[in-house]
Design a protein around this motif. Structure first.
Motif, PDB file in Angstrom:
ATOM      1  N   LEU A 172      -5.244  29.624  26.858  1.00  0.00           N
ATOM      2  CA  LEU A 172      -6.317  30.041  25.948  1.00  0.00           C
ATOM      3  C   LEU A 172      -6.268  31.567  25.841  1.00  0.00           C
ATOM      4  O   LEU A 172      -6.363  32.273  26.848  1.00  0.00           O
ATOM      5  N   PHE A 191      -9.441  33.506  31.020  1.00  0.00           N
ATOM      6  CA  PHE A 191      -8.783  33.436  29.713  1.00  0.00           C
ATOM      7  C   PHE A 191      -7.909  34.678  29.545  1.00  0.00           C
ATOM      8  O   PHE A 191      -8.198  35.726  30.109  1.00  0.00           O
ATOM      9  N   TYR A 235      -9.488  20.407  17.636  1.00  0.00           N
ATOM     10  CA  TYR A 235      -9.071  20.261  19.042  1.00  0.00           C
ATOM     11  C   TYR A 235      -9.287  18.819  19.519  1.00  0.00           C
ATOM     12  O   TYR A 235      -8.413  18.210  20.138  1.00  0.00           O
ATOM     13  N   MET A 293     -13.929  28.204  24.212  1.00  0.00           N
ATOM     14  CA  MET A 293     -12.928  28.090  25.287  1.00  0.00           C
ATOM     15  C   MET A 293     -13.499  27.391  26.523  1.00  0.00           C
ATOM     16  O   MET A 293     -12.788  26.638  27.190  1.00  0.00           O
ATOM     17  N   VAL A 338      -4.408  27.856  22.318  1.00  0.00           N
ATOM     18  CA  VAL A 338      -5.452  28.262  21.371  1.00  0.00           C
ATOM     19  C   VAL A 338      -5.530  29.784  21.375  1.00  0.00           C
ATOM     20  O   VAL A 338      -5.561  30.415  22.435  1.00  0.00           O
ATOM     21  N   ARG A 370     -11.864  24.147  28.115  1.00  0.00           N
ATOM     22  CA  ARG A 370     -11.439  24.199  29.526  1.00  0.00           C
ATOM     23  C   ARG A 370     -11.963  23.002  30.321  1.00  0.00           C
ATOM     24  O   ARG A 370     -11.340  22.535  31.265  1.00  0.00           O
TER      25      ARG A 370
END
Length: 983
Positions: free
Chosen positions: A276, A294, A233, A264, A243, A268
């Motif tokens: 996500l 999410f 990432y 995540m 993702v 974020r």
């Protein structure tokens, strides 16, 4: 108001050719005979994979080699180039892991995959196995599309870094450590992405571009622990489309039940809007995921794959773009393509627009469709930086327009009614050939694309006019369906042939296409011939077939009727008498000829009842008439006000070398400027409506006095004014006084950079064709000193390469029959015996010129029948459409002449001719062209010697004499010297 920084932006094109360069071509499968049989399942795995590839529109399916022991595998790896080894379950003493380990030991850099069925024993075995030396381990349940996914996954990994740097390709990060789960989700994910990429490839302009475009699909990257996922990432954060992550996987080697949530949260922090998606088999994780914003997919759900597809479609930019109401989330509008987005961007409500812009949805949708230049640019135009809905709309619109224009240049698109609009460029209808002119146009378009410097000068653009080509197969279909060959190949008159063709029917399927084209160009249309033989490299049939023009009408059906008549008129012109004579002259067979038709916007401006451009011209990169310090290589342009047909018809033009714009012979002296500049011009009669088409394609062209252009206010920057009181010519427009077409504003005062653009056109055109070229162009100038140059046609000037080893100037006059210091053509010929010359004694009158033309046509036919040639000598300008300036022959009437000579008489002096299509034919057939003016000591013509010889044939105005031993014709094209002497 759009801020300055976003008003002028440059989109960098992505060439999909350079993506996905590294491929898996050869796969070795190591499996015991039973598994190999299971894999083949009574049909080869290769065939199944091949079918998968074809269905998804992919190219380069791999070939498979199968072996059953480690020894055989070693043998293959040593002798063949293998890109990937797949090890399948073996028997008890030789399982897949052992085989794979042996292969890796000997070939450490080989990509190696282990396929294994899942049972309690294997799971136990894997707990103690070091799997890190293999690329991946997959769970094998006998589905061949897993093999396709494995190949794509490895290819994505091999090309990831290069393709992101090269083209800005996007990636989907899949974080999952469960072998069973990623073995089932990957085929699902790839099938969806590949099907989507096949859908978005329809944005391309033709099939080839569509298949290349699929290389820009998002890549899938698999990470199996937290560290690997974060590293990927951080490395590629600007190119992550979304993702998809499991919840439970290792962090620092230890399974963590909240690893997915931690990953995540970390992502974020840096990207508040990246999609996500968490997937988990523990349903209590749904609440945790949704509490933090999410998305969640339940692994246990029977419709898990559908849920995932829906998420991808809605949040990762796949599928249609759906504008939603931010409060109710109701659908407001659905966008299927880039053109639809362009057409509707100003219709979306402000609140919906704000919702999508602020979340970067538009950029993501464009990325998923591989429209990287626009998506990268829009990603930088954030809501925080601009905070102006209207400006955002304008920027998005401008970026799409620029992208579509960039993609259109240099590409022959397949005509599509849904896509062709004012920003389209060049398209074809049909599958046949584009014909000579069509190929020339496509080639010109490509030259413009390859040299962005054409469009780098302030206030000037260079392009080709918007064009649609009806390919040659439309012609074949028209001829056969209407049963026209019989009349076409008969000896019927031209009018008769045209009448039959006009009664015939074009396919109805073209009607809707033509309406789309009218809507896109909103200007008069030129209907030009583009035959297979025309403008071909070595035998240009320039100016032989018809070119019609029709006005733009609000009544689309009236315009359609005129267009249909014009197309049929162009088709008919293949079979006119002159065309047939020309075919004979070039030893071509008429039924080899096929006609494509070019429909092209006419360059110009609408005035009261007429339409024409400010400047038309023909540019030649070799100048056989250099003056002063000009060199032959500096080229020459002939410029005229109005339509270019005026130049082709031999009208009075302004000749200037683009490298010497201040040196114009015609305007150097007052008397010459008044006598030898343009006094008339051509314009399209936009009031002439109807289907009364004639064999003469100029039936609706107006021949006007320059005074009319003055009324139209179209002489800005191209005219000077003659002041009769002071006896001077002043550059620019002033009250009273005759207007002289001098092009002073563009040539000498730098109002518009025409000389520089013509230099570029000549240089790049000749470079690309590897030989001297002739280019037709037209130019519109605006009052604010901006303008557009349109390149209309390019064709080669074919040079005869015979060796000329003697210096012609050293040959004394008394040994010459004819000498010209102003000759066109190159080479040496000794097989001509006859001279055909016009009797220019005291009784000669220009009023007889049309009769002389007919007499010469008759004589020419005799030479054609005998297959011999002659030297043609006559007064004034050959081929002039004005019979007072010279003898009004057409090329087919003098096509057997090997040298054509223009002689100036004491009381009848006309400038050397500039009928460019004439010159094109002269040079391509190796015909010499001499200009002699003995009044100025410019060459010599020993007419008395011819008069003293007996005539082998004689008419009222023309005499033919024969030299038994023949004539030696010598031409030096670079120096412009020509000599004809008796052998």
């Amino acid at each position: 108001m759009v801020p300055q920084e976003y008003q002028k932006f440059y989109l960098k094109d992505v060439t999909f050719v350079n993506l996905m360069m590294r491929r898996i071509y050869n796969v070795l499968i190591v499996a015991n005979p039973y598994d190999a049989f299971m894999l083949e399942d009574d049909g080869r795995v290769e065939e199944k994979i091949y079918n998968e590839y074809v269905e998804l529109g992919l190219r380069y399916p791999p070939t498979f080699t199968q072996v059953s022991t480690t020894e055989e595998a070693r043998q293959v790896l040593r002798t063949m180039h293998i890109d990937l080894v797949i090890c399948m379950p073996g028997n008890a003493d030789n399982d897949a892991f052992s085989v794979a380990r042996d292969i890796k030991a000997e070939f450490p850099h080989m990509h190696c995959i282990v396929l294994t069925p899942f049972s309690h024993g294997i799971t136990k075995r894997m707990e103690n196995e070091d799997l890190s030396i293999f690329d991946y381990v997959f769970c094998w349940l006998g589905n061949t599309n897993l093999i396709l996914s494995i190949i794509k996954l490895i290819e994505d990994k091999m090309n990831l870094e290069h393709d992101i740097d090269e083209g800005g390709v996007q990636m989907i990060l899949l974080v999952e450590d469960s072998i069973r789960f990623y073995s089932s989700i990957l085929p699902n994910l790839y099938n969806y992405i590949l099907a989507q990429s096949k859908r978005f490839s329809t944005e391309a302009l033709n099939r080839h571009a569509a298949s290349l475009r699929m290389r820009g699909r998002p890549k899938v990257v698999l990470a199996r622990n937290y560290e690997e996922a974060m590293a990927l990432y951080e490395r590629y954060s600007d190119n992550v489309l979304g993702v998809i992550s499991d919840v439970r996987f290792p962090i620092n080697g230890v399974k963590d039940s909240e690893a997915g949530l931690k990953l995540m949260r970390e992502i974020r922090k840096t990207d508040p809007y990246l999609p996500l998606i968490l997937e988990s088999s523990e349903s209590e994780n749904r609440a945790k995921a949704e509490a933090e914003g999410f998305r969640f997919v339940d692994k246990n759900s029977k419709k898990m794959s559908l849920d995932l597809h829906k998420m991808l479609e809605e949040h990762l930019g796949f599928g249609d773009f759906i504008f939603r109401d931010p409060k109710t989330k109701a659908e407001i509008m659905r966008i299927h393509s880039l053109k639809e987005l362009q057409d509707n961007i100003f219709k979306i409500p402000d609140d919906s627009m704000l919702y999508h812009i602020s979340r970067n949805h538009m950029s993501r949708w464009l990325s998923a469709r591989a429209i990287f230049p626009v998506s990268m640019f829009l990603k930088t135009v954030t809501w925080e930086r601009l905070k102006d809905i209207t400006a955002h709309r304008e920027i998005i619109f401008d970026a799409i327009v620029q992208y579509r224009h960039m993609k259109n240049i240099g590409v022959v698109a397949v005509f599509d009614r849904m896509k062709f609009d004012a920003y389209s460029h060049f398209a074809r209808i049909g599958e046949g050939s584009l014909g000579g002119k069509g190929r020339g146009l496509a080639f010109l378009d490509n030259i413009i694309k390859m040299h962005p410097e054409f469009n780098s000068l302030e206030g000037a653009t260079v392009q080709i006019p918007r064009t649609v080509v009806l390919c040659t197969d439309v012609f074949d279909q028209f001829m056969v369906q209407n049963n026209l060959y019989q009349i076409a190949l008969s000896d019927a008159s031209d009018d008769d042939i045209l009448r039959h063709f006009l009664r015939a029917q074009l396919p109805d399927s073209l009607i809707a296409d033509f309406f789309t084209f009218f809507e896109a160009v909103k200007s008069p249309i030129a209907i030009r011939s583009s035959s297979l033989l025309e403008d071909a490299h070595y035998q240009p049939f320039a100016g032989i077939y018809s070119t019609y023009m029709i006005p733009y009408l609000d009544d689309k059906y009236a315009m359609l009727e005129m267009l249909a008549c014009a197309i049929k008129g162009v088709y008919a012109s293949v079979y006119y008498r002159d065309s047939k004579a020309y075919m004979t002259a070039t030893s071509n067979v008429i039924d080899q000829e096929k006609m494509a038709v070019i429909l092209q916007e006419v360059v110009g401006k609408q005035f009261d009842g007429r339409y024409y451009p400010n400047i038309s011209g023909v540019l030649r990169s070799l100048n056989y008439y250099p003056i002063g310090d000009e060199r032959a290589e500096d080229g020459i342009a002939s410029l005229a006000l109005g339509l270019g047909k005026y130049i082709v018809d031999g009208g009075q033009t302004l000749r200037v070398s683009p490298y010497h714009p201040h040196q114009v012979l015609q305007t150097s002296e007052l008397e010459t400027a008044l006598r030898e500049t343009q006094t008339r011009f051509y314009a399209l009669d936009t009031r002439h409506v109807g289907n009364d088409f004639k064999v003469d394609d100029g039936f609706n062209i107006l021949n006007l006095k320059v005074k009319e252009a003055e009324r139209d206010n179209s002489l800005n920057f191209i005219a000077s004014t003659y002041d009769p009181y002071d006896q001077v010519i002043r550059d620019g427009l002033y009250e009273g006084g005759r207007k002289v077409i001098s092009f002073a504003g563009v040539l000498q005062q730098g109002v518009f950079p025409l000389p520089e653009l013509l230099q570029m056109s000549m240089r790049y055109g000749a470079e690309a064709m590897r030989r001297p070229v002739e280019i037709e162009f037209a130019c519109n100038l605006n009052a604010d000193r901006t303008g557009a140059l349109y390149l209309l046609q390019i064709r080669p000037i074919v040079d005869q390469k015979q060796m000329l080893d003697e210096d012609l100037t050293a040959i004394p006059d008394d040994r010459c029959l004819l000498r010209s210091h102003n000759s066109l053509g190159h080479g040496v010929t000794e097989d001509v015996t006859d001279v055909v010359y016009v009797k220019t004694d005291d009784r000669f009158s220009a009023a007889d010129n049309p009769t002389i033309a007919r007499e010469i046509e008759k004589l020419n036919k005799e030479y054609l029948d005998r297959g011999t040639n002659y030297v043609l000598v006559g007064p004034g300008r050959w081929g002039s459409s004005d019979s007072w300036l010279g003898i009004p022959v057409k090329w087919p009437h003098i096509s057997a002449a090997r040298v054509i000579v223009e002689v100036a008489l004491k009381n009848y002096r006309v400038d050397p001719s500039q009928g460019t299509h004439f010159f094109q034919n002269l040079t391509s057939f190796g015909v010499g062209y001499f200009t002699i003016d003995e009044n100025r000591n410019d060459g010599c013509f020993h007419k008395a010697a011819l008069d003293a010889m007996p005539a082998v044939e004689e008419t009222e105005h023309v005499r033919v004499v024969r030299f038994e031993k023949g004539l030696r014709i010598m031409m030096d094209g670079k120096k412009g010297e020509g000599v004809i002497a008796a052998i």
